[in-house]
Enzyme design. Sequence first.
Site, PDB file in Angstrom:
ATOM      1  N   LEU A   1     -55.917 -17.266  43.855  1.00 37.73           N
ATOM      2  CA  LEU A   1     -54.549 -17.182  43.319  1.00 37.73           C
ATOM      3  C   LEU A   1     -54.348 -15.820  42.671  1.00 37.73           C
ATOM      4  O   LEU A   1     -55.089 -15.449  41.750  1.00 37.73           O
ATOM      5  CB  LEU A   1     -54.303 -18.282  42.273  1.00 37.73           C
ATOM      6  CG  LEU A   1     -53.021 -18.156  41.434  1.00 37.73           C
ATOM      7  CD1 LEU A   1     -51.768 -18.309  42.301  1.00 37.73           C
ATOM      8  CD2 LEU A   1     -52.980 -19.219  40.329  1.00 37.73           C
TER       9      LEU A   1
ATOM     10  N   ASP B   1     -38.338 -18.499  30.444  1.00 36.69           N
ATOM     11  CA  ASP B   1     -37.250 -18.319  29.485  1.00 36.69           C
ATOM     12  C   ASP B   1     -37.027 -19.566  28.618  1.00 36.69           C
ATOM     13  O   ASP B   1     -37.266 -20.692  29.064  1.00 36.69           O
ATOM     14  CB  ASP B   1     -35.965 -17.996  30.275  1.00 36.69           C
ATOM     15  CG  ASP B   1     -34.896 -17.406  29.387  1.00 36.69           C
ATOM     16  OD1 ASP B   1     -35.192 -17.033  28.241  1.00 36.69           O
ATOM     17  OD2 ASP B   1     -33.742 -17.333  29.836  1.00 36.69           O
TER      18      ASP B   1
ATOM     19  N   HIS C   1     -43.030 -18.984  21.739  1.00 35.64           N
ATOM     20  CA  HIS C   1     -43.848 -18.199  22.672  1.00 35.64           C
ATOM     21  C   HIS C   1     -45.248 -18.804  22.806  1.00 35.64           C
ATOM     22  O   HIS C   1     -45.815 -18.869  23.879  1.00 35.64           O
ATOM     23  CB  HIS C   1     -43.939 -16.744  22.208  1.00 35.64           C
ATOM     24  CG  HIS C   1     -42.609 -16.045  22.226  1.00 35.64           C
ATOM     25  ND1 HIS C   1     -41.739 -16.119  23.296  1.00 35.64           N
ATOM     26  CD2 HIS C   1     -41.983 -15.262  21.295  1.00 35.64           C
ATOM     27  CE1 HIS C   1     -40.660 -15.405  23.027  1.00 35.64           C
ATOM     28  NE2 HIS C   1     -40.770 -14.892  21.820  1.00 35.64           N
TER      29      HIS C   1
HETATM   30  C1  FPP Z   1     -38.263 -15.514  27.053  1.00 32.44           C
HETATM   31  O1  FPP Z   1     -37.854 -16.487  26.102  1.00 32.44           O
HETATM   32  C2  FPP Z   1     -39.704 -15.319  26.977  1.00 32.44           C
HETATM   33  C3  FPP Z   1     -40.313 -14.141  26.700  1.00 32.44           C
HETATM   34  C4  FPP Z   1     -39.585 -12.897  26.430  1.00 32.44           C
HETATM   35  C5  FPP Z   1     -41.782 -14.040  26.632  1.00 32.44           C
HETATM   36  C6  FPP Z   1     -42.577 -14.939  27.533  1.00 32.44           C
HETATM   37  C7  FPP Z   1     -43.983 -14.915  27.094  1.00 32.44           C
HETATM   38  C8  FPP Z   1     -44.835 -15.948  27.035  1.00 32.44           C
HETATM   39  C9  FPP Z   1     -44.564 -17.289  27.550  1.00 32.44           C
HETATM   40  C10 FPP Z   1     -46.171 -15.806  26.376  1.00 32.44           C
HETATM   41  C11 FPP Z   1     -47.019 -14.645  26.681  1.00 32.44           C
HETATM   42  C12 FPP Z   1     -47.416 -14.475  28.085  1.00 32.44           C
HETATM   43  C13 FPP Z   1     -48.674 -14.441  28.588  1.00 32.44           C
HETATM   44  C14 FPP Z   1     -48.888 -13.920  29.956  1.00 32.44           C
HETATM   45  C15 FPP Z   1     -49.832 -14.917  27.844  1.00 32.44           C
HETATM   46  P1  FPP Z   1     -36.836 -16.057  24.985  1.00 32.44           P
HETATM   47  O2  FPP Z   1     -37.605 -15.582  23.822  1.00 32.44           O
HETATM   48  O3  FPP Z   1     -35.877 -15.052  25.547  1.00 32.44           O
HETATM   49  O4  FPP Z   1     -36.131 -17.409  24.653  1.00 32.44           O
HETATM   50  P2  FPP Z   1     -34.591 -17.599  24.258  1.00 32.44           P
HETATM   51  O5  FPP Z   1     -33.772 -17.117  25.411  1.00 32.44           O
HETATM   52  O6  FPP Z   1     -34.492 -19.068  24.041  1.00 32.44           O
HETATM   53  O7  FPP Z   1     -34.376 -16.800  22.997  1.00 32.44           O
END
Ligand code: FPP
Length: 252
Positions: free
Chosen positions: A140, A29, A46
Site C-alpha cells: 500500500l 476534513d 486532529h
Molecule cells: C481538516 O479539518 C484537517 C486538517 C487540516 C488536518 C488533518 C490532519 C490529521 C487528521 C492528523 C495528522 C495527520 C497525519 C498524517 C498523522 P479542519 O481542522 O479544517 O476541520 P473543520 O473544517 O471542522 O474546522
Amino acid sequence: MAFFSRKVNIEKKDILKKPLPKHIAIIMDGNGRWATKRGLPRVAGHRAGVESLKNIVEFCLEINIPYLTVYAFSTENWKRPREEVNTLMNLMVEYIQKELEILDKNGVRINPIGKLDDLPVYTLEYITNAYLQTKNNNRLVLNVALNYGGRAEIIQAVRMISENVKKGILTIDEVNENLFSQYLYTTNQPDPDLMIRPSGEMRISNFLLWQLAYTELWVTNVLWPDFKPHHLIKAIYDFQNRERRFGGLNLN
Ligand code: FPP
C-alpha cells in the site's frame, strides 16, 4: 397500506464482488467541528482524526487497496493559529513514532507529497526517515499530502519541464499529458478513482487538481473523526455502481 423503507447494510463482502478502486484520495476534513461540538479544543479533533486515519489504513490493507492519498496539511494551513499548526506537526511525528514499525511490517510505503522543505526540521527528519525505511514496500502506497497545494504542484512541474526544455533534455513536442504526470509528486501512480470528502463540503480545496480530472467524488456529512471503515465500504459500493465514461459514451 404502509410502506416500509428497508435500510440495506452494505458489508465488506458486497464490495469484494466487483473491482475495487486502485487509488482512493481523502480530504480528512471536519476535525475542528468535531471537537467544537464536544466543547473540546480543535486540536482534540486532529488527535481523533489520527485514529480514523489508522483505521482506514488498516482497512485499505485488509481489502488490498494499493494507493491511498490523504490530505494532512495544505499550503494554506499555515494561516491557522500557531498552536494548531504546532500540534499538527507534532501529530505527524507521533504518528510515525507509534506506527512506523507496524506500517513497515505490513508493506506500507509512506510517501510524503508536497513542499517538504518548508516543514519544521524535526518533522521533516521523521518523515524522511519513514520514507527511507519504507520506500521499497509495495502493498500500500500511503501518500501523505503535507504542505501540499495542487496549484503549486502544477507550477513546479511546469518549471521543471521548462528547465529541461531549456537544457535540451526535452523538446516541446514531447510535452503531453503522460509526460506532465511524470513531473507531479504522484509520478508512476494511477490517478485516484475515488475521492472522499467528509464533513459535507463540496469543494476540491486545491487537492490533486491534475490527478482528480476524472475521479468520482463522494461527499458525506460525517466528520472525519467519526469516519469508520463502514463509511468507506459505502463510498466504494456507490463508486462501483456508478457509470464512468471518462468523457466518452457508454454504448453497451
Ligand atoms: C481538516 O479539518 C484537517 C486538517 C487540516 C488536518 C488533518 C490532519 C490529521 C487528521 C492528523 C495528522 C495527520 C497525519 C498524517 C498523522 P479542519 O481542522 O479544517 O476541520 P473543520 O473544517 O471542522 O474546522
